[in-house]
Design a protein around this motif. Structure first.
Motif, PDB file in Angstrom:
ATOM      1  N   SER A 161      56.443   4.786  -8.724  1.00  0.00           N
ATOM      2  CA  SER A 161      57.811   4.890  -8.192  1.00  0.00           C
ATOM      3  C   SER A 161      57.883   4.391  -6.740  1.00  0.00           C
ATOM      4  O   SER A 161      58.809   3.674  -6.374  1.00  0.00           O
ATOM      5  CB  SER A 161      58.329   6.327  -8.281  1.00  0.00           C
ATOM      6  N   CYS A 162      56.882   4.755  -5.938  1.00  0.00           N
ATOM      7  CA  CYS A 162      56.997   4.539  -4.490  1.00  0.00           C
ATOM      8  C   CYS A 162      55.623   4.767  -3.865  1.00  0.00           C
ATOM      9  O   CYS A 162      54.932   5.706  -4.264  1.00  0.00           O
ATOM     10  CB  CYS A 162      57.987   5.595  -3.983  1.00  0.00           C
ATOM     11  N   ASP A 163      55.217   3.919  -2.922  1.00  0.00           N
ATOM     12  CA  ASP A 163      53.914   4.190  -2.284  1.00  0.00           C
ATOM     13  C   ASP A 163      54.066   4.487  -0.794  1.00  0.00           C
ATOM     14  O   ASP A 163      53.103   4.370  -0.035  1.00  0.00           O
ATOM     15  CB  ASP A 163      52.925   3.041  -2.524  1.00  0.00           C
ATOM     16  N   ARG A 164      55.273   4.880  -0.423  1.00  0.00           N
ATOM     17  CA  ARG A 164      55.516   5.177   0.993  1.00  0.00           C
ATOM     18  C   ARG A 164      54.643   6.365   1.424  1.00  0.00           C
ATOM     19  O   ARG A 164      54.543   7.348   0.699  1.00  0.00           O
ATOM     20  CB  ARG A 164      56.996   5.524   1.171  1.00  0.00           C
ATOM     21  N   GLY A 165      54.006   6.226   2.539  1.00  0.00           N
ATOM     22  CA  GLY A 165      53.227   7.359   3.025  1.00  0.00           C
ATOM     23  C   GLY A 165      51.778   7.329   2.571  1.00  0.00           C
ATOM     24  O   GLY A 165      50.994   8.179   2.971  1.00  0.00           O
ATOM     25  N   TRP A 166      51.406   6.340   1.747  1.00  0.00           N
ATOM     26  CA  TRP A 166      50.003   6.269   1.326  1.00  0.00           C
ATOM     27  C   TRP A 166      49.338   5.074   1.958  1.00  0.00           C
ATOM     28  O   TRP A 166      49.843   3.948   1.862  1.00  0.00           O
ATOM     29  CB  TRP A 166      49.897   6.147  -0.200  1.00  0.00           C
ATOM     30  N   LYS A 167      48.200   5.330   2.598  1.00  0.00           N
ATOM     31  CA  LYS A 167      47.451   4.221   3.149  1.00  0.00           C
ATOM     32  C   LYS A 167      46.370   3.898   2.125  1.00  0.00           C
ATOM     33  O   LYS A 167      45.486   4.731   1.866  1.00  0.00           O
ATOM     34  CB  LYS A 167      46.834   4.648   4.499  1.00  0.00           C
ATOM     35  N   SER A 168      46.483   2.700   1.519  1.00  0.00           N
ATOM     36  CA  SER A 168      45.535   2.289   0.486  1.00  0.00           C
ATOM     37  C   SER A 168      44.095   2.503   0.960  1.00  0.00           C
ATOM     38  O   SER A 168      43.770   2.178   2.091  1.00  0.00           O
ATOM     39  CB  SER A 168      45.769   0.817   0.167  1.00  0.00           C
ATOM     40  N   GLY A 169      43.271   3.067   0.098  1.00  0.00           N
ATOM     41  CA  GLY A 169      41.865   3.271   0.455  1.00  0.00           C
ATOM     42  C   GLY A 169      41.585   4.667   0.977  1.00  0.00           C
ATOM     43  O   GLY A 169      40.433   5.063   1.091  1.00  0.00           O
ATOM     44  N   THR A 170      42.635   5.436   1.283  1.00  0.00           N
ATOM     45  CA  THR A 170      42.408   6.805   1.755  1.00  0.00           C
ATOM     46  C   THR A 170      42.679   7.767   0.596  1.00  0.00           C
ATOM     47  O   THR A 170      43.541   7.490  -0.241  1.00  0.00           O
ATOM     48  CB  THR A 170      43.361   7.162   2.918  1.00  0.00           C
ATOM     49  N   PRO A 171      41.968   8.904   0.540  1.00  0.00           N
ATOM     50  CA  PRO A 171      42.195   9.842  -0.573  1.00  0.00           C
ATOM     51  C   PRO A 171      43.630  10.368  -0.555  1.00  0.00           C
ATOM     52  O   PRO A 171      44.150  10.717   0.502  1.00  0.00           O
ATOM     53  CB  PRO A 171      41.210  10.978  -0.295  1.00  0.00           C
ATOM     54  N   ARG A 172      44.249  10.403  -1.735  1.00  0.00           N
ATOM     55  CA  ARG A 172      45.620  10.932  -1.807  1.00  0.00           C
ATOM     56  C   ARG A 172      45.568  12.445  -1.750  1.00  0.00           C
ATOM     57  O   ARG A 172      44.880  13.068  -2.571  1.00  0.00           O
ATOM     58  CB  ARG A 172      46.260  10.561  -3.147  1.00  0.00           C
ATOM     59  N   GLN A 173      46.260  13.038  -0.782  1.00  0.00           N
ATOM     60  CA  GLN A 173      46.317  14.505  -0.687  1.00  0.00           C
ATOM     61  C   GLN A 173      47.665  15.012  -1.191  1.00  0.00           C
ATOM     62  O   GLN A 173      47.801  16.142  -1.617  1.00  0.00           O
ATOM     63  CB  GLN A 173      46.130  14.963   0.765  1.00  0.00           C
ATOM     64  N   ASP A 174      48.668  14.173  -1.044  1.00  0.00           N
ATOM     65  CA  ASP A 174      50.009  14.501  -1.539  1.00  0.00           C
ATOM     66  C   ASP A 174      50.676  13.161  -1.844  1.00  0.00           C
ATOM     67  O   ASP A 174      50.081  12.102  -1.626  1.00  0.00           O
ATOM     68  CB  ASP A 174      50.806  15.316  -0.517  1.00  0.00           C
ATOM     69  N   TRP A 175      51.894  13.196  -2.335  1.00  0.00           N
ATOM     70  CA  TRP A 175      52.500  11.938  -2.778  1.00  0.00           C
ATOM     71  C   TRP A 175      54.010  12.030  -2.671  1.00  0.00           C
ATOM     72  O   TRP A 175      54.594  13.060  -3.049  1.00  0.00           O
ATOM     73  CB  TRP A 175      52.116  11.667  -4.234  1.00  0.00           C
ATOM     74  N   ILE A 176      54.618  10.975  -2.165  1.00  0.00           N
ATOM     75  CA  ILE A 176      56.082  10.932  -2.103  1.00  0.00           C
ATOM     76  C   ILE A 176      56.597  10.251  -3.366  1.00  0.00           C
ATOM     77  O   ILE A 176      56.163   9.141  -3.696  1.00  0.00           O
ATOM     78  CB  ILE A 176      56.548  10.140  -0.858  1.00  0.00           C
ATOM     79  N   VAL A 177      57.488  10.940  -4.086  1.00  0.00           N
ATOM     80  CA  VAL A 177      58.165  10.327  -5.233  1.00  0.00           C
ATOM     81  C   VAL A 177      59.574   9.981  -4.772  1.00  0.00           C
ATOM     82  O   VAL A 177      60.290  10.847  -4.267  1.00  0.00           O
ATOM     83  CB  VAL A 177      58.221  11.295  -6.437  1.00  0.00           C
ATOM     84  N   ASP A 178      59.932   8.713  -4.930  1.00  0.00           N
ATOM     85  CA  ASP A 178      61.270   8.294  -4.501  1.00  0.00           C
ATOM     86  C   ASP A 178      61.700   7.133  -5.388  1.00  0.00           C
ATOM     87  O   ASP A 178      60.858   6.483  -6.024  1.00  0.00           O
ATOM     88  CB  ASP A 178      61.212   7.872  -3.019  1.00  0.00           C
ATOM     89  N   ASP A 179      62.977   6.892  -5.461  1.00  0.00           N
ATOM     90  CA  ASP A 179      63.535   5.797  -6.272  1.00  0.00           C
ATOM     91  C   ASP A 179      63.031   5.864  -7.711  1.00  0.00           C
ATOM     92  O   ASP A 179      62.834   4.818  -8.350  1.00  0.00           O
ATOM     93  CB  ASP A 179      63.152   4.431  -5.656  1.00  0.00           C
ATOM     94  N   TYR A 180      62.814   7.071  -8.199  1.00  0.00           N
ATOM     95  CA  TYR A 180      62.189   7.228  -9.524  1.00  0.00           C
ATOM     96  C   TYR A 180      62.998   6.536 -10.617  1.00  0.00           C
ATOM     97  O   TYR A 180      62.429   5.899 -11.510  1.00  0.00           O
ATOM     98  CB  TYR A 180      62.014   8.719  -9.843  1.00  0.00           C
ATOM     99  N   PHE A 181      64.319   6.671 -10.542  1.00  0.00           N
ATOM    100  CA  PHE A 181      65.136   6.107 -11.623  1.00  0.00           C
ATOM    101  C   PHE A 181      65.593   4.673 -11.344  1.00  0.00           C
ATOM    102  O   PHE A 181      66.357   4.120 -12.116  1.00  0.00           O
ATOM    103  CB  PHE A 181      66.318   7.034 -11.933  1.00  0.00           C
TER     104      PHE A 181
END
Ligand SMILES: C[S@@+](CC[C@H](N)C(=O)[O-])C[C@H]1O[C@@H](n2cnc3c(N)ncnc32)[C@H](O)[C@@H]1O
Length: 253
Positions: A161-181
């Motif tokens: 849905s969205c990769d805002r807030g994730w720096k590729s290569g770093t472990p995901r601790q949480d996740w932003i879901v946006d623009d899902y639909f």
């Protein structure tokens, strides 16, 4: 256009994996301990596939075809891998070098699917690179024999849905879901490159299968199971965010 610009241009799935640096990083990633593919996706996929003895298997976006080798060792009748990346297809051919099985270097979109030729079709983490799944699911349906099965995994829709807030290569601790639909093209940075993916909702995958004529047998989200992890911290972290969606369907008998 300068090389500098070209390097950062977004790429479609097969071209992305043909990038020298991306390909090397991907192959390194798959060798790590406790990869999400080994700990989460594969156990569910294998569970949904069940017995493969004497099955004629089609694998769309087969990557290095390691699973094809496993299937053949477990008694599959045959294995055909379709792979869009030249580099990946070359590795897949090496994987199966001592067999008579086929790797077809073509895209999932362009390959001419044979009619009623397979008992099982799989696609592991390749279909979210395909813009339009309507013709693909129709072709897979036609390529299966009656009662033939289709099992595939994709990146979970909360991830695409969205990769805002994730720096590729770093472990995901949480996740932003946006623009899902808001479904469709997403451009994301991964493995040091920039790739085009296509976001669909869970409902979309379900309906796409139904519209192609499939009966849906199961839907899974790769709920982590402790037994597949060496590292307990990784297991705990993987309980936070769903990474994969896996669907199993069959053609009516
Ligand atoms: C994440 S990798 C997974 C590889 C393999 N299925 C596995 O699970 O080990 C995705 C693969 O799909 C291939 N792929 C992506 N889009 C494709 C397309 N449109 N046609 C054929 N292959 C494609 C890529 O080249 C890559 O090898």
């Amino acid at each position: 256009m300068s090389d500098k610009v070209a390097i950062h241009m977004e790429k479609a799935g097969p071209n992305f994996y043909d990038d020298e640096a991306v390909f090397a990083t991907y192959m390194q990633h798959r060798q790590r301990s406790d990869t999400p593919n080994e700990t989460l996706e594969k156990p569910v996929l294998m569970d949904l596939i069940g017995l493969i003895t004497d099955k004629r298997i089609l694998d769309l976006g087969c990557g290095d075809a390691a699973i094809g080798r496993e299937f053949l060792q477990q008694g599959a009748a045959s294995y055909v891998g379709v792979e869009g990346s030249h580099k990946m297809a070359a590795i897949a051919r090496q994987t199966l070098a001592d067999t008579s099985e086929q790797i077809i270097q073509q895209t999932i979109e362009d390959w001419t699917y044979p009619h009623a030729a397979f008992d099982l079709a799989i696609a592991r983490l390749s279909l979210h690179y395909v813009a339009d799944l309507v013709p693909i699911f129709t072709k897979v349906f036609d390529a299966l024999v009656p009662s033939g099965r289709f099992v595939f995994s994709v990146e979970h829709p909360v991830i695409t849905s969205c990769d805002r807030g994730w720096k590729s290569g770093t472990p995901r601790q949480d996740w932003i879901v946006d623009d899902y639909f808001t479904t469709g093209l997403r451009v994301t940075n991964w493995l040091g490159g920039t790739v085009q993916k296509y976001h669909r909702t869970v409902e979309d995958y379900f309906h796409l299968l139904q519209e192609a004529g499939f009966m849906i047998a199961d839907l899974r989200e790769a709920h982590p199971q402790r037994e597949y992890f060496h590292d307990v911290q990784t297991y705990e972290r993987r309980k936070r965010i769903p990474l994969f969606l896996i669907l199993a369907a069959h053609k009516p008998g």
